[in-house]
Design a protein around this motif. Structure first.
Motif, PDB file in Angstrom:
ATOM      1  N   ILE A  20      30.976 -19.937 -75.351  1.00  0.00           N
ATOM      2  CA  ILE A  20      31.526 -19.142 -74.247  1.00  0.00           C
ATOM      3  C   ILE A  20      30.397 -18.615 -73.357  1.00  0.00           C
ATOM      4  CG2 ILE A  20      32.896 -17.105 -73.655  1.00  0.00           C
ATOM      5  CD1 ILE A  20      34.480 -19.293 -75.028  1.00  0.00           C
ATOM      6  N   CYS A  21      30.519 -18.874 -72.060  1.00  0.00           N
ATOM      7  CA  CYS A  21      29.519 -18.414 -71.096  1.00  0.00           C
ATOM      8  C   CYS A  21      29.476 -16.878 -71.095  1.00  0.00           C
ATOM      9  CB  CYS A  21      29.890 -18.920 -69.696  1.00  0.00           C
ATOM     10  SG  CYS A  21      28.759 -18.383 -68.411  1.00  0.00           S
ATOM     11  N   THR A  22      28.279 -16.328 -71.121  1.00  0.00           N
ATOM     12  CA  THR A  22      28.138 -14.868 -71.182  1.00  0.00           C
ATOM     13  C   THR A  22      28.262 -14.206 -69.809  1.00  0.00           C
ATOM     14  OG1 THR A  22      25.761 -15.264 -71.189  1.00  0.00           O
ATOM     15  CG2 THR A  22      26.793 -14.747 -73.304  1.00  0.00           C
ATOM     16  N   HIS A  23      28.580 -14.984 -68.778  1.00  0.00           N
ATOM     17  CA  HIS A  23      28.861 -14.364 -67.485  1.00  0.00           C
ATOM     18  C   HIS A  23      30.295 -13.848 -67.488  1.00  0.00           C
ATOM     19  CE1 HIS A  23      29.719 -14.693 -62.945  1.00  0.00           C
ATOM     20  NE2 HIS A  23      29.143 -13.522 -63.199  1.00  0.00           N
ATOM     21  N   LEU A  24      31.262 -14.756 -67.371  1.00  0.00           N
ATOM     22  CA  LEU A  24      32.659 -14.311 -67.341  1.00  0.00           C
ATOM     23  C   LEU A  24      33.565 -15.155 -68.234  1.00  0.00           C
ATOM     24  CD1 LEU A  24      33.072 -13.453 -63.543  1.00  0.00           C
ATOM     25  CD2 LEU A  24      33.069 -11.863 -65.461  1.00  0.00           C
ATOM     26  N   GLY A  25      32.991 -15.871 -69.168  1.00  0.00           N
ATOM     27  CA  GLY A  25      33.841 -16.450 -70.207  1.00  0.00           C
ATOM     28  C   GLY A  25      34.303 -17.879 -70.017  1.00  0.00           C
ATOM     29  N   CYS A  26      33.781 -18.633 -69.068  1.00  0.00           N
ATOM     30  CA  CYS A  26      34.121 -20.054 -68.988  1.00  0.00           C
ATOM     31  C   CYS A  26      33.375 -20.825 -70.090  1.00  0.00           C
ATOM     32  CB  CYS A  26      33.723 -20.633 -67.624  1.00  0.00           C
ATOM     33  SG  CYS A  26      34.839 -20.170 -66.295  1.00  0.00           S
ATOM     34  N   ILE A  27      33.589 -22.128 -70.126  1.00  0.00           N
ATOM     35  CA  ILE A  27      32.874 -22.945 -71.104  1.00  0.00           C
ATOM     36  C   ILE A  27      31.904 -23.868 -70.366  1.00  0.00           C
ATOM     37  CG2 ILE A  27      33.094 -24.738 -72.858  1.00  0.00           C
ATOM     38  CD1 ILE A  27      35.677 -23.552 -73.683  1.00  0.00           C
ATOM     39  N   LYS A  36      25.381 -26.159 -68.529  1.00  0.00           N
ATOM     40  CA  LYS A  36      25.652 -25.710 -67.157  1.00  0.00           C
ATOM     41  C   LYS A  36      27.099 -25.257 -67.055  1.00  0.00           C
ATOM     42  CE  LYS A  36      24.513 -25.475 -62.703  1.00  0.00           C
ATOM     43  NZ  LYS A  36      23.460 -24.601 -62.223  1.00  0.00           N
ATOM     44  N   CYS A  37      27.304 -24.030 -66.610  1.00  0.00           N
ATOM     45  CA  CYS A  37      28.667 -23.505 -66.509  1.00  0.00           C
ATOM     46  C   CYS A  37      29.291 -23.939 -65.181  1.00  0.00           C
ATOM     47  CB  CYS A  37      28.653 -21.983 -66.610  1.00  0.00           C
ATOM     48  SG  CYS A  37      30.322 -21.310 -66.611  1.00  0.00           S
ATOM     49  N   PRO A  38      30.510 -24.531 -65.230  1.00  0.00           N
ATOM     50  CA  PRO A  38      31.129 -25.009 -63.999  1.00  0.00           C
ATOM     51  C   PRO A  38      31.715 -23.899 -63.137  1.00  0.00           C
ATOM     52  CG  PRO A  38      32.603 -25.404 -65.842  1.00  0.00           C
ATOM     53  CD  PRO A  38      31.323 -24.838 -66.417  1.00  0.00           C
ATOM     54  N   CYS A  39      31.865 -22.685 -63.684  1.00  0.00           N
ATOM     55  CA  CYS A  39      32.532 -21.635 -62.906  1.00  0.00           C
ATOM     56  C   CYS A  39      31.629 -21.032 -61.834  1.00  0.00           C
ATOM     57  CB  CYS A  39      33.065 -20.550 -63.836  1.00  0.00           C
ATOM     58  SG  CYS A  39      34.533 -21.093 -64.724  1.00  0.00           S
ATOM     59  N   HIS A  40      30.442 -20.591 -62.217  1.00  0.00           N
ATOM     60  CA  HIS A  40      29.559 -19.978 -61.215  1.00  0.00           C
ATOM     61  C   HIS A  40      28.137 -20.500 -61.312  1.00  0.00           C
ATOM     62  CE1 HIS A  40      32.617 -17.020 -62.629  1.00  0.00           C
ATOM     63  NE2 HIS A  40      32.968 -17.144 -61.368  1.00  0.00           N
ATOM     64  N   GLY A  41      27.922 -21.544 -62.090  1.00  0.00           N
ATOM     65  CA  GLY A  41      26.621 -22.209 -62.073  1.00  0.00           C
ATOM     66  C   GLY A  41      25.566 -21.670 -63.014  1.00  0.00           C
ATOM     67  N   SER A  42      25.926 -20.820 -63.962  1.00  0.00           N
ATOM     68  CA  SER A  42      24.891 -20.343 -64.900  1.00  0.00           C
ATOM     69  C   SER A  42      24.356 -21.512 -65.722  1.00  0.00           C
ATOM     70  CB  SER A  42      25.473 -19.280 -65.836  1.00  0.00           C
ATOM     71  OG  SER A  42      25.728 -18.100 -65.124  1.00  0.00           O
ATOM     72  N   GLY A  43      23.055 -21.483 -65.989  1.00  0.00           N
ATOM     73  CA  GLY A  43      22.432 -22.549 -66.775  1.00  0.00           C
ATOM     74  C   GLY A  43      21.705 -21.959 -67.976  1.00  0.00           C
TER      75      GLY A  43
HETATM   76 FE1  FES Z   1      29.919 -19.066 -66.494  1.00  0.00          FE
HETATM   77 FE2  FES Z   1      30.419 -17.432 -64.477  1.00  0.00          FE
HETATM   78  S1  FES Z   1      31.622 -17.797 -66.221  1.00  0.00           S
HETATM   79  S2  FES Z   1      28.742 -18.719 -64.738  1.00  0.00           S
END
Ligand code: FES
Length: 355
Positions: free
Chosen positions: A278-285, A296-303
């Protein structure tokens, strides 16, 4: 002579969220930079683009915000050449495009078949987590469940409007919220089905017991079904196989076999560990991009690097790790206990296994 569609022009419209999906699908055509995505100069040449028609269609389909567009032309080819994958019209629906361009979509590595266990208390062998399944599906198919969810009557008007909106018109955070909402709904449904099953099973056993006059012998089983412990949360412990397969991994390696259960197994120089997907930004995968050696997170681009440390995008901290141990020769991941890098917990016993 048969007919075949070939792409003659490809471009990217406004709204790219810099997610890497297109470059992964068609690396010769797309280049993702720090804050944008461009068509590589070679791919502006029609003769360069044509042989890459299938990859371009794949990239357009994988794009979570639908900003990749293309034009195509129909050409006549020999019958055997027509059997090769071809591109579809840019205006055609996704399903139609895939019919014409039958390249396999990229999917998460499926879980290995779970090993059977005879002990009722043994850790789970890795049933897919319904909420993780919903997140994966929603995050990889243009909104998935999230994009088609129906409105409930008793919701405030503002929420109704929000839910009725096209996900592509929403800011990234709202799209992500839809994805999470769909995941929570899927988890609730899964629990309800389990309760129905338990309730029906108990009823059937009860009638059987009365009918054959063997109430005493089925009493314990009946009682077991009626007890509330059948409604407990699923066992958070997941068996992820023998140590051998992790010893064979190279340092920096990532094993995606247990992604449907919410786990990436990683190998470092002297240890293995279990990353929470789980991405530690807002919970996407996020997606694991082996060519780029990063998540690489597809929601907001966190790497994130292969060890889970964040290095780009809005996320404020690394991925989390789960407790990990060896039991009876099998590596077991306990998802109920998490370790955070920023709290200095990755050095604690239980957050890794030395190799
Ligand atoms: Fe992954 Fe925002 S939820 S970058």
């Amino acid at each position: 002579m048969a007919k075949k569609e070939l792409i003659t022009k490809v471009w990217i419209e406004e709204g790219c969220i810099v997610c890497d999906a297109c470059e992964t699908a068609a690396p010769d055509v797309f280049e993702v930079t720090e804050d944008s995505c461009i068509i590589r100069p070679d791919a502006l040449n029609v003769e360069f683009a044509k042989p890459r028609s299938v990859e371009i269609v794949d990239a357009a389909e994988e794009c979570p915000v639908d900003v990749i567009k293309f034009e195509s032309e129909t050409v006549e080819v020999a019958d055997d050449a027509a059997a090769e994958p071809a591109a579809a019209s840019a205006d055609a629906p996704v399903a139609e495009a895939k019919k014409t361009a039958p390249a396999e979509p990229k999917k998460a590595t499926p879980a290995k078949a779970p090993a059977a266990s005879s002990k009722s208390k043994a850790p789970s062998a890795g049933e897919p987590d319904p909420s993780i399944q919903a997140l994966l599906e929603a995050a990889t198919s243009r909104g998935g469940h999230a994009g088609i969810m129906k409105n409930a009557d008793d919701m405030p008007a503002s929420t109704q409007d929000w839910k009725a909106a096209d996900p592509k018109s929403l800011p990234p955070d709202a799209r992500q919220a839809k994805v999470v909402e769909a995941a929570q709904k899927a988890k609730k449904q899964s629990e309800l089905h389990r309760r129905d099953f338990v309730s029906n099973s108990a009823l059937a056993i009860g009638w059987t017991a009365f009918g054959v006059g063997t109430g005493i012998s089925v009493g314990p089983a009946f009682g077991r079904f009626m007890m509330p412990n059948v409604l407990e949360e699923p066992d958070p412990r997941i068996r992820v196989g023998k140590m051998d397969k992790y010893l064979e991994m190279v340092p920096g390696g990532v094993n995606e076999d247990y992604k449907p259960q919410g786990i990436w197994m990683i190998r470092e120089e002297d240890r293995i560990a279990a990353l929470n997907i789980i991405c530690t930004h807002l919970g996407c995968i996020p997606n694991w991009l082996p060519n780029d050696r990063k998540f690489k997170c597809p929601c907001h681009g966190s790497g994130y690097y292969p060890d889970g440390i964040n290095f780009e995008g809005p996320t404020p901290r690394p991925l989390e790790r789960f407790r990990i141990a060896i039991k009876d020769g099998i590596v077991v991941v306990d998802k109920s206990k998490k370790y955070q890098y920023e709290l200095g917990q990755w050095d604690q016993p239980g957050s890794f296994i030395l190799v």
